[in-house]
Design an enzyme around this catalytic site. Sequence first.
Site, short mmCIF file in Angstrom:
data_model
loop_
_atom_site.label_atom_id
_atom_site.label_comp_id
_atom_site.label_asym_id
_atom_site.label_seq_id
_atom_site.Cartn_x
_atom_site.Cartn_y
_atom_site.Cartn_z
N GLY A 245 0.80 -1.21 0.00
CA GLY A 245 0.00 0.00 0.00
C GLY A 245 0.83 1.25 0.00
O GLY A 245 0.29 2.36 0.09
N ASP A 246 2.15 1.10 -0.10
CA ASP A 246 3.06 2.25 -0.15
C ASP A 246 4.26 1.81 -0.99
O ASP A 246 4.16 0.88 -1.77
CB ASP A 246 3.45 2.68 1.27
CG ASP A 246 3.72 4.18 1.37
OD1 ASP A 246 4.41 4.71 0.47
OD2 ASP A 246 3.27 4.82 2.33
#
Length: 460
Positions: A245-246
Site C-alpha cells: 500500500g506504499d
Amino acid sequence: MASETFHAAVAVATLCAAAMLAAGAVASPEEGCRKHVAKVTEYGAVGDGKRLNTAAFAKAVADLSKHAGDGGAALVVPRGRWLTGPFNLTSHFTLFLDEGAEILASQDMDDWPLIAPLPSYGRGRDAPGPRYSNFISGSNLTDVIITGRNGTIDGQGQVWWDKYRAKELKYTRGYLLELLYSDNILIYNVTFKDSPSWNLHPTYCTNVTISGVTILAPVHSANTDGIDPDSSSHVKIEDCYIVSGDDCVAVKSGWDQYGIEFNMPSQHILIRRLTCISPTSAMIALGSEMSGGIRDVRAEDNTAIDTESAVRVKSGVGRGGFVKDIFVRGLSLHTMKWVFWMTGNYGQHPDNSSNPNALPEVTNINYSDVFAENVTMAGRMEGIPNDPYTGICISNVTANLAPHAKKLQWNCTDVKGVTSDVMPEPCPELRGEEGKSCAFPEDELAIGPAELPKCSYYYY
C-alpha cells in the site's frame, strides 16, 4: 577388533540420534547450521492461533542466546498458527519457520509496549512522542538469520490501519521487523504480510541481505512499505516479490533536523530482480526521509506492475542531506502513472517545523534501458527553486502510452540533465545528447555471503 569398533560406532550414533530427538529438533548436515536447535513447543507454545505465546518466544530466545559463543542456536517454528506479542531476537541466531508455520501478531494493543523514537527521527513517524514496539526487534546484534520453508510472519494489521485512518492512535504504529545497530543479517525464503506499518526496517545496520522474500499487503493499506533500509550500509535486496500500500522499497536516512544531526547516510545498496505492485506509490523511493544522505544505490533488472512510479526521488526544503550517485538500469514497467518522478515539495516535517535553509543536494541520477507500457505520463520532474536537481541522465527509454495518456508527457521544473534515445521526447531541461550512455558502476558490491546457507532444521 573390527567388529567391536563397528558396534561401538553404531552405539555412539544411536546415542547421538536419541539426544537429538530428545531435543525436539535437529539440523541438516549442510555447512552453516547452528549447533544448538530447539523448537518453540519445548517452551510451552501452542500453535492453535488463539493462545498467546509471547512468554514462550521470549523464554526460547533468552535460553538459546546462551549458546551464542558455542556455534549459535536456531529456534524452529513448526507448522501451526503461533499467536504472540512482540519479541526480540539475539545474536548468532536463526529463526526458522517451517512450511505451514505462521507467526501471528497479537491484535491487542496492550501487548505492544511503548519504546523510544529513533534518534534520527526525534519522534514517532505517525505522531509525536514514543512509538509502539515493533513486532520482531533486535539491537546491537550480529549474525542473525530469518528463514525457513516459506513460512509466514503475519502482522494482522487491519486493526492498526483502521485506527490510524480514524485518528484513534496516540502513538506511532510498530513495524513488522526492525533491527538496529546490527550487522551480518540474512533474511530469505520467508513471507511477511499485513504489517501495521512498514514491513522490514533495517536501521543503522551493515551487511544486510534480503533475498527471495515475499511481502504482501492490501494495495490501499496505510503506509505498508515493503523494505526500508534506513541509515544503513551495504544492503542487498534481490529476488523479492512485494505487493504494498506504499513504496515497495524506500531508502531512508532520518528526518529533517534529527537526521541532519544524526548524520548517518544510507549507502552501497543493491536492489535487483525486484517485482513490485503498488498502484499508489513507487517501486523504489529515495526518501522522503533522507536528511542523513543517500548515495551509491544500484537498481537493476527490476519489474513494476500497476505501480504509480518507478524509481522516485522524494525530498523537500528542510530535509538537507543529499541524494547522489544513483544508478538504475534494466526496468520493465507495466501500467504506470509516471515512469520518471522526482519531487522537491515533500512537506511533512517533524514538530511542524523545519529549517528553510536546509536544502537537499540531488545530483548524478542515472537511468538507462527502460521499457514501459500503458503509461499515463513519461516524466514529472520537480526540483526545488534555487536548488535544482542536477546531473540527471536518461538513456535508451521507450514508454508506450496508455489509451488515455496525458497530452503533456513531460513536466519539468528546476532540473538539469541530458537524455539520449528517449521516447516520448523529453522536456528541454533534459537536453538531448545522442549517443550518451548513462553510467552504471562496473565494480561489484560485496554484500553478504556468496551463497545463501542451505541449512534446514527438522523437528520431531
